[in-house]
Design a protein around this motif. Structure first.
Motif, PDB file in Angstrom:
ATOM      1  N   GLN B   8       0.888  -1.180   0.000  1.00  6.61           N
ATOM      2  CA  GLN B   8       0.000   0.000   0.000  1.00  6.61           C
ATOM      3  C   GLN B   8       0.918   1.219   0.000  1.00  6.61           C
ATOM      4  O   GLN B   8       1.321   1.715   1.045  1.00  6.61           O
ATOM      5  N   ALA B  49       6.525  -8.892   4.030  1.00  7.45           N
ATOM      6  CA  ALA B  49       5.305  -8.606   4.797  1.00  7.45           C
ATOM      7  C   ALA B  49       5.579  -8.762   6.292  1.00  7.45           C
ATOM      8  O   ALA B  49       5.090  -7.978   7.107  1.00  7.45           O
ATOM      9  N   SER B  55       3.254  -2.799   8.614  1.00  4.64           N
ATOM     10  CA  SER B  55       2.341  -3.894   8.218  1.00  4.64           C
ATOM     11  C   SER B  55       1.442  -3.492   7.048  1.00  4.64           C
ATOM     12  O   SER B  55       0.225  -3.628   7.098  1.00  4.64           O
ATOM     13  N   GLU B  58       0.810  -6.916   1.722  1.00  2.00           N
ATOM     14  CA  GLU B  58      -0.087  -8.073   1.735  1.00  2.00           C
ATOM     15  C   GLU B  58       0.270  -9.021   0.606  1.00  2.00           C
ATOM     16  O   GLU B  58       0.731  -8.588  -0.453  1.00  2.00           O
ATOM     17  N   SER B  60      -1.114 -11.522  -2.120  1.00  2.91           N
ATOM     18  CA  SER B  60      -2.361 -11.847  -2.820  1.00  2.91           C
ATOM     19  C   SER B  60      -2.072 -12.796  -3.969  1.00  2.91           C
ATOM     20  O   SER B  60      -0.980 -12.806  -4.538  1.00  2.91           O
TER      21      SER B  60
END
Lengths: 194, 70
Positions: B8, B49, B55, B58, B60
């Protein structure tokens, strides 16, 4: 396993810096390197190479939290890693830094006397006169006491964050990291405009 | 379907913890702004991660098609 570089051992220098402050407070001046080098790197190379490679403090937290398994390794709460907290903390740190410079100036101009104390967490004043062994101009010593207070306070905060959350949780709120990232973002935006 | 790391980027502080632990050197921090994953190199091991102090990485599942597009 990645190959180790010379800069992977800078945590030794960071630890040594904190230890030296217990013996001679004037070593605190060396901490200015940790202020100027990251800023100069971000200003001239437009990268966060200091955080990414050379930050001895980050390495130290990594070793304590990961290798020595002192960290709970839990995610940080959202408010602590939010943008507003990061920048508010940076602003607070800069104000405190400014206050330290002002105190130094007051001693320099003879308005107040040198206080041989280290102030932890901006509140707790610890007598530290034993480390003032080399007589120098009072303002030089005052800056050293003030600067060492900043460095020790941020280390303590970093250690608490390391224990409670991820080993390098300090990096998320580190004022130097925030400042250098802002410089990099600014430089990148200017570059993209051209 | 393969697992890949996604960052992100808006939340990234560009500390470089992920870059340091990546065994495939798949992560870079261009211009010191935020970390970026080279999905061609990423093997989805999850080391980044686990290391990320904020944090914000992620893992995926991505199809092979998506992989070649990025």
């Amino acid at each position: 396993m990645k190959r180790k570089h010379w800069y992977d051992y800078l945590w030794v220098i960071s630890s040594l810096y904190l230890i030296l402050g217990f013996f001679n407070i004037l070593f605190a001046w060396l901490g200015l390197l940790c202020f100027f080098i990251p800023l100069l790197i971000s200003l001239f190379s437009g990268t966060k190479a200091y955080c990414n490679r050379y930050c001895g403090r980050g390495q130290l937290f990594g070793i304590l939290g990961e290798k020595l398994k002192l960290s709970r390794n839990k995610p940080m709460p959202n408010w602590l890693k939010s943008h507003w907290f990061r920048y508010a903390f940076l602003a607070f740190f800069l104000v405190m830094f400014g206050q330290m410079l002002y105190t130094t100036w007051l001693v320099f101009s003879g308005v107040t006397d040198l206080k041989q104390v280290v102030t932890l967490l901006w509140s707790f004043r610890l007598p530290w006169s034993w480390a003032y062994t080399t007589p120098v101009a009072p303002w030089v010593a005052q800056f050293a006491f003030g600067f060492y207070s900043v460095m020790l306070t941020s280390t303590i905060l970093g250690l608490i964050l390391m224990l409670l959350y991820k080993p390098r949780a300090w990096c998320v709120v580190c004022p130097m990291g925030s400042m250098t990232q802002l410089v990099c973002k600014g430089k990148c935006a200017i570059k993209n405009q051209k | 379907m393969k697992r890949k790391a996604f960052i992100q980027t808006k939340q990234c502080v560009a500390c470089g913890c992920c870059m340091k632990v990546c065994p495939r050197s798949a992560i870079t921090i261009p211009n010191g702004v935020s970390a970026q994953v080279d999905l061609q190199r990423c093997v989805g091991c999850g080391k980044c991660a686990a290391a990320c102090p904020a944090s914000i990485i992620e893992l995926s599942e991505v199809s092979n098609e998506t992989q070649t597009l990025v």
